[in-house]
Motif scaffolding. Structure first.
Motif, PDB file in Angstrom:
ATOM      1  N   PRO A  85       0.733  -1.187  -0.007  1.00 31.94           N
ATOM      2  CA  PRO A  85       0.111   0.063   0.098  1.00 31.94           C
ATOM      3  C   PRO A  85       0.934   1.159  -0.013  1.00 31.94           C
ATOM      4  O   PRO A  85       0.304   2.269  -0.314  1.00 31.94           O
ATOM      5  CB  PRO A  85      -0.629   0.070   1.318  1.00 31.94           C
ATOM      6  N   THR A 116      -1.167  -8.620  -0.462  1.00 31.37           N
ATOM      7  CA  THR A 116      -0.828  -7.490   0.100  1.00 31.37           C
ATOM      8  C   THR A 116       0.190  -7.511   1.048  1.00 31.37           C
ATOM      9  O   THR A 116       0.271  -8.083   1.936  1.00 31.37           O
ATOM     10  CB  THR A 116      -1.977  -6.591   0.873  1.00 31.37           C
ATOM     11  N   ALA A 133      -3.244  -0.945   6.538  1.00 34.24           N
ATOM     12  CA  ALA A 133      -3.890  -1.170   5.257  1.00 34.24           C
ATOM     13  C   ALA A 133      -4.191  -2.420   4.628  1.00 34.24           C
ATOM     14  O   ALA A 133      -5.239  -2.779   4.261  1.00 34.24           O
ATOM     15  CB  ALA A 133      -3.055  -0.354   4.097  1.00 34.24           C
ATOM     16  N   LEU A 137      -7.944  -3.998   4.124  1.00 32.10           N
ATOM     17  CA  LEU A 137      -8.540  -4.802   3.037  1.00 32.10           C
ATOM     18  C   LEU A 137      -8.585  -6.219   3.348  1.00 32.10           C
ATOM     19  O   LEU A 137      -9.688  -6.775   2.772  1.00 32.10           O
ATOM     20  CB  LEU A 137      -7.033  -4.886   2.227  1.00 32.10           C
ATOM     21  N   PHE A 152     -12.648  -0.388  -2.819  1.00 28.70           N
ATOM     22  CA  PHE A 152     -11.890  -0.198  -1.578  1.00 28.70           C
ATOM     23  C   PHE A 152     -10.367  -0.187  -2.037  1.00 28.70           C
ATOM     24  O   PHE A 152      -9.672   0.787  -1.734  1.00 28.70           O
ATOM     25  CB  PHE A 152     -12.155  -0.929  -0.620  1.00 28.70           C
ATOM     26  N   HIS A 153     -10.081  -1.199  -2.589  1.00 32.71           N
ATOM     27  CA  HIS A 153      -8.560  -1.185  -2.997  1.00 32.71           C
ATOM     28  C   HIS A 153      -8.264  -0.408  -3.844  1.00 32.71           C
ATOM     29  O   HIS A 153      -7.219   0.414  -3.767  1.00 32.71           O
ATOM     30  CB  HIS A 153      -8.515  -2.779  -3.843  1.00 32.71           C
ATOM     31  N   LEU A 156      -7.926   2.961  -1.963  1.00 35.75           N
ATOM     32  CA  LEU A 156      -6.891   2.881  -0.857  1.00 35.75           C
ATOM     33  C   LEU A 156      -5.504   3.460  -1.723  1.00 35.75           C
ATOM     34  O   LEU A 156      -4.836   4.188  -1.276  1.00 35.75           O
ATOM     35  CB  LEU A 156      -6.472   1.666  -0.485  1.00 35.75           C
ATOM     36  N   GLN A 160      -3.242   7.066  -1.421  1.00 33.68           N
ATOM     37  CA  GLN A 160      -1.753   6.695  -0.883  1.00 33.68           C
ATOM     38  C   GLN A 160      -1.000   7.673  -0.123  1.00 33.68           C
ATOM     39  O   GLN A 160      -0.917   8.938  -0.859  1.00 33.68           O
ATOM     40  CB  GLN A 160      -0.767   6.100  -1.763  1.00 33.68           C
ATOM     41  N   LEU A 173      -9.079   5.043   7.693  1.00 32.49           N
ATOM     42  CA  LEU A 173      -9.449   3.833   6.906  1.00 32.49           C
ATOM     43  C   LEU A 173     -10.779   3.391   6.764  1.00 32.49           C
ATOM     44  O   LEU A 173     -11.286   2.916   5.690  1.00 32.49           O
ATOM     45  CB  LEU A 173      -8.273   2.818   6.981  1.00 32.49           C
TER      46      LEU A 173
END
Length: 247
Positions: A85, A116, A133, A137, A152-153, A156, A160, A173
């Motif tokens: 992330p 991730t 983060a 997820l 959401f991905h 995010l 950043q 978040l």
């Protein structure tokens, strides 16, 4: 769950990972001018690359088990995407290919296992943003809602924080996830950092499998297709080739 993980508080740092980059990441390492050169930097200079002794073939069951979320039908072409992330080149990759990947998934043409990673924790202000983060997820993934996860991905990476001092708190978040349609239970999961430890364990396992598949190297962003690294992520030609091969 320890009270230390409440309300966006900094998560205690875990034991130093064996997958540390050889030098601190710098935005200028990635940005060489223009999207094309930026992607070249990610692949040639490595974006973020480091080496490990393990080599061979990745275990497909291990890749499935360590993924943050799996989307798309089982009979579609399979890719594994590895991201951190805090990785600026991963943000560029999402901007460049995210919409095309999402469209292919929704059309039933692609299956994606998202991984991730968290080795850039130290590049965030509190030193734990990548892990939190990843935990967020993982909380969202619990809803088993493909559209929600992909939204959401994307959000995010769009939000950043900058390397070095940047941060997004856990309550922030959670608010981002709620804006994308997450339930109150998911928001609480994120705020309380309930899935951070699980996300860190999965990051370690995913890194081990990526190292096996990629000649001992681990880096972000990386895409595996049927367990083998995609060599050129510039543009979306790599994705078109995968989708066309199915036809």
């Amino acid at each position: 769950m320890s009270q230390k993980r409440k309300s966006g508080a900094s998560v205690p740092r875990t034991t130093k990972s064996k997958y540390q980059p050889s030098a601190p990441s710098s935005t200028m390492t990635y940005v060489l001018g223009g999207v094309a050169l930026l992607v070249v930097a990610a692949l040639v200079i490595g974006g973020i690359w480091w080496s490990k002794r393990d080599k061979g073939e990745a275990d497909q069951s291990a890749l499935a088990a360590s993924s943050t979320m799996i989307v798309g039908p089982e009979n579609a072409p399979l890719i594994d995407i590895f991201e951190d992330p805090m990785c600026p080149v991963c943000k560029v990759f999402e901007q460049q290919s995210g919409a095309a990947i999402t469209a292919a998934v929704k059309e039933g043409k692609l299956r994606v296992r998202y991984h991730t990673l968290n080795f850039l924790n130290s590049q965030s202000g509190p030193g734990d943003y990548s892990s939190r983060a990843a935990g967020a997820l993982t909380c969202v993934a619990q809803e088993r809602n493909t559209d929600l996860f992909l939204r959401f991905h994307s959000a995010l990476f769009a939000a950043q924080p900058p390397e070095g001092s940047g941060n997004i708190t856990s309550p922030e978040l959670a608010r981002m996830a709620t804006e994308q349609g997450a339930t109150p239970a998911t928001a609480k999961c994120i705020t309380d950092n309930e899935k951070v430890a699980e996300a860190e364990a999965n990051a370690e396992k995913s890194s081990e499998e990526l190292s096996k598949a990629n000649n001992g190297r681990v880096g972000t962003p990386t895409v595996l297709h049927d367990g083998k690294p995609v060599q050129n992520l510039s543009g979306n030609a790599w994705l078109d080739e995968i989708l066309d091969a199915k036809n």
